[in-house]
Design a protein around this motif. Structure first.
Motif, short mmCIF file in Angstrom:
data_model
loop_
_atom_site.label_atom_id
_atom_site.label_comp_id
_atom_site.label_asym_id
_atom_site.label_seq_id
_atom_site.Cartn_x
_atom_site.Cartn_y
_atom_site.Cartn_z
N ASN A 331 0.80 -1.22 0.00
CA ASN A 331 0.00 0.00 0.00
C ASN A 331 0.83 1.27 0.00
O ASN A 331 0.37 2.31 -0.49
CB ASN A 331 -0.94 0.01 1.21
CG ASN A 331 -1.98 1.12 1.13
OD1 ASN A 331 -2.73 1.18 0.15
ND2 ASN A 331 -2.01 2.00 2.12
N GLU A 332 2.04 1.22 0.57
CA GLU A 332 2.87 2.43 0.65
C GLU A 332 4.34 2.04 0.61
O GLU A 332 4.74 1.05 1.23
CB GLU A 332 2.57 3.21 1.93
CG GLU A 332 3.34 4.52 2.04
CD GLU A 332 2.99 5.32 3.30
OE1 GLU A 332 3.56 6.41 3.49
OE2 GLU A 332 2.14 4.84 4.10
N SER A 444 6.53 9.68 0.52
CA SER A 444 6.38 8.29 0.09
C SER A 444 5.53 8.19 -1.17
O SER A 444 5.00 9.18 -1.67
CB SER A 444 5.75 7.47 1.21
OG SER A 444 4.41 7.86 1.42
N ASN A 446 2.19 6.18 -2.53
CA ASN A 446 1.02 5.55 -1.89
C ASN A 446 -0.02 5.23 -2.94
O ASN A 446 -0.11 5.88 -3.98
CB ASN A 446 0.41 6.49 -0.86
CG ASN A 446 -0.35 5.76 0.23
OD1 ASN A 446 0.21 5.44 1.27
ND2 ASN A 446 -1.64 5.50 0.00
N ASP A 450 -6.26 5.28 -1.14
CA ASP A 450 -5.49 4.60 -0.11
C ASP A 450 -6.17 3.28 0.25
O ASP A 450 -7.38 3.22 0.47
CB ASP A 450 -5.41 5.50 1.13
CG ASP A 450 -4.54 4.92 2.23
OD1 ASP A 450 -3.47 4.38 1.91
OD2 ASP A 450 -4.94 5.01 3.41
N TRP A 457 -0.40 4.39 -8.19
CA TRP A 457 0.68 4.86 -7.33
C TRP A 457 0.94 6.34 -7.55
O TRP A 457 1.20 6.77 -8.68
CB TRP A 457 1.95 4.04 -7.60
CG TRP A 457 1.80 2.62 -7.16
CD1 TRP A 457 1.55 1.53 -7.94
CD2 TRP A 457 1.84 2.13 -5.82
NE1 TRP A 457 1.46 0.39 -7.18
CE2 TRP A 457 1.64 0.73 -5.87
CE3 TRP A 457 2.05 2.73 -4.58
CZ2 TRP A 457 1.62 -0.07 -4.73
CZ3 TRP A 457 2.04 1.94 -3.44
CH2 TRP A 457 1.82 0.55 -3.52
N HIS A 460 2.52 10.68 -1.94
CA HIS A 460 1.64 10.74 -0.78
C HIS A 460 1.05 12.13 -0.56
O HIS A 460 -0.12 12.28 -0.19
CB HIS A 460 2.41 10.29 0.47
CG HIS A 460 1.55 9.96 1.64
ND1 HIS A 460 0.91 10.91 2.40
CD2 HIS A 460 1.22 8.75 2.20
CE1 HIS A 460 0.23 10.32 3.38
NE2 HIS A 460 0.40 9.00 3.27
N ARG A 468 3.88 11.42 4.30
CA ARG A 468 4.02 9.96 4.38
C ARG A 468 3.20 9.48 5.58
O ARG A 468 2.89 10.25 6.48
CB ARG A 468 5.49 9.55 4.55
CG ARG A 468 6.10 10.11 5.81
CD ARG A 468 7.61 9.95 5.87
NE ARG A 468 8.14 10.61 7.09
CZ ARG A 468 8.39 11.90 7.18
NH1 ARG A 468 8.17 12.71 6.14
NH2 ARG A 468 8.85 12.42 8.31
N PRO A 470 3.64 5.66 6.85
CA PRO A 470 3.87 4.22 6.99
C PRO A 470 3.35 3.71 8.33
O PRO A 470 3.63 4.26 9.38
CB PRO A 470 5.40 4.09 6.89
CG PRO A 470 5.94 5.45 7.23
CD PRO A 470 4.91 6.42 6.75
N ALA A 474 -3.57 6.94 5.10
CA ALA A 474 -3.01 8.12 4.47
C ALA A 474 -3.34 9.39 5.23
O ALA A 474 -2.59 10.38 5.20
CB ALA A 474 -3.48 8.23 3.01
#
Length: 479
Positions: A331-332, A444, A446, A450, A457, A460, A468, A470, A474
């Motif tokens: 996902n990220e 990032s 993402n 989300d 892609w 973020h 970001r 992680p 999101a």
């Protein structure tokens, strides 16, 4: 198929113009409703050459009518998956899919298709593309890529596109691979001389890449599988026919019965090929060439010179999975860590399915090597995430995360791959990113939306006020 040209003399043009001034052309008769050909619980697969779809220069001349008729057939026939060939206009394809509620689709030059734009385009309204359309409630897209690019010329400049769909079948999550192809056309020896090595390359690819997977190869093969349309030649696909332990053409029975798959020729050239894993699921006798002329007036001139081909497979959709099987996605990806410590690199995976799953022994790798192996006993609960960081020093508090077991993720800021594989080494998901997606410190890459398996892609900071997240959604909320 060959382009169609119309030549008129000046006298004929003048006469036609005068006639048009005094004669009202009646409206084209409306298409009748196409009855469902699908099953509510089993997987129905169709393939169809939609003759120069969306091209203003070739094929059917009334683009709006062709659009309407193709949608009438596809929506009415009720297949779960469609492999299309001869899609010319991307905008016409997008309009088609938008007019079919409950379906989604990807055409060969879509940005989501790896190498798609390199081999396919809308240039000149003449580029024939393949596409996949599927019922979104049945499966989600895992990956899409152009394959066999070294055989580009043997495929007449349109190499096959491979789509991996993931869905709940028989109560468990399964990946089904659909390869959509459009082989070189023509009955000449030169045409056969291209189809034959293309077939050899395709079989070699399947033998080595998918020895035990559920694979469908569907589309316009432009040749038959009993004997070739090129006089005096064996079928270029005899290599598959002669390997029944691994491959089957369920449509071959139609060839042997003399059933055509086009409106103008007696041969069957629009086939479905399946691996032996799928063969075990094939519903015997279900392959058919559907003839829409009973519902579409002047079908062959207004819609397509090919018939859609259907087959049914006993993959029970859902199959009592108790709210949906586990479905783990990448996902990220944080390749350009904040600051200069690569401990901050991160990869987030999320289980968007309905049940927990053991990911013990699963691995994360970049384009070069395995960077992390999940420890024994690691389980990912539904709706939850686990994030792998480059090292312990990069892990913030309040999230579920582990350090890379090899001591680093080694994600390149100039572009790289991230590949999630299960304990048997089968690819669960993969993604590729470019240097432009990883060129900002601490930002990032993402999925958008989300947490969506089919999300594209993006950076973020284009979907959130955060650079970001992680280990979090999101928007910064916890999983």
């Amino acid at each position: 198929m060959k382009p169609k040209f119309r030549v008129l003399t000046r006298v004929a043009v003048a006469a036609a113009m005068m006639l048009a001034a005094v004669v009202t052309t009646p409206a084209a008769p409306a298409a009748a409703a196409v009855p469902s050909q699908g099953s509510p619980t089993q997987l129905d697969v169709g393939n169809w050459n939609v003759e120069w779809f969306g091209s203003p220069d070739f094929g059917p001349t009334d683009e709006a009518l062709q659009q309407q008729n193709v949608r009438t057939v596809m929506a009415g026939a009720d297949m779960d998956v469609w492999g299309l060939s001869e899609v010319v206009s991307t905008s016409a394809f997008n309009t088609l899919v938008a007019g079919m509620p409950g379906y989604t689709g990807v055409v060969a030059n879509d940005p989501i298709v790896t190498n798609g734009a390199q081999y396919y385009s809308d240039f000149g309204n003449t580029e024939q593309k393949v596409a996949l359309v599927w019922r979104s409630s049945v499966a989600s897209l895992v990956s899409a890529k152009v394959i066999l690019t070294s055989q580009n010329s043997n495929f007449a400049g349109r190499p096959p596109v491979e789509f991996t769909l993931r869905g709940t079948f028989d109560g468990v999550t399964r990946d089904l691979v659909f390869i959509v192809l459009h082989a070189k056309s023509g009955s000449t020896q030169d045409a056969w001389n291209l189809r034959n090595p293309a077939s050899q390359a395709l079989k070699s690819y399947l033998d080595t890449t998918y020895p035990t997977q559920n694979v469908f190869v569907i589309g316009d093969w432009n040749d038959d599988v009993d004997t070739s349309i090129t006089s005096g030649n064996a079928s270029p696909y005899i290599n598959f026919v002669n390997d029944p332990a691994r491959y089957t053409f369920p449509t071959r029975a139609l060839s042997l019965a003399g059933v055509p798959s086009t409106a103008g020729y007696p041969d069957f050239i629009d086939h479905q090929l399946i691996t032996n894993e799928v063969q075990a699921k094939y519903v015997a006798g279900s392959a058919t060439a559907f003839q829409p002329q009973a519902y579409i007036p002047n079908y062959a001139t207004t819609t397509s010179d090919h018939y859609p081909v259907f087959a049914r497979y006993n993959f029970v959709i859902g199959g009592g999975g108790g709210g949906g099987a586990a479905n783990v996605i990448i996902n990220e990806v944080l390749a350009n860590e904040p600051g200069s410590s690569t401990a901050g690199e991160a990869i987030e995976i999320v289980n968007i399915g309905g049940t927990s799953i053991s990911i013990a022994g699963w691995t994360l790798r970049d384009g070069s090597a395995v960077r992390h192996t999940f420890a024994a006993g690691t389980t990912l609960q539904p709706g939850k995430a686990i994030t792998v960081f480059g090292a312990s020093a990069g892990i913030p508090g309040g999230i579920v995360a582990v350090p890379a077991s090899t001591g680093g993720l080694s994600l390149s800021n100039s572009g790289d791959q991230v590949i999630l594989q299960d304990s048997a080494g089968a690819t669960v998901q993969s993604m590729s990113y470019t240097s432009s997606q990883a060129d900002t410190d601490g930002v990032s890459i993402n999925r958008s939306p989300d947490g969506a398996a089919t999300g594209v892609w993006v950076k973020h900071n284009t979907i959130s006020s955060l650079p970001r997240s992680p280990g979090q959604r999101a928007d910064g909320t916890v999983y």
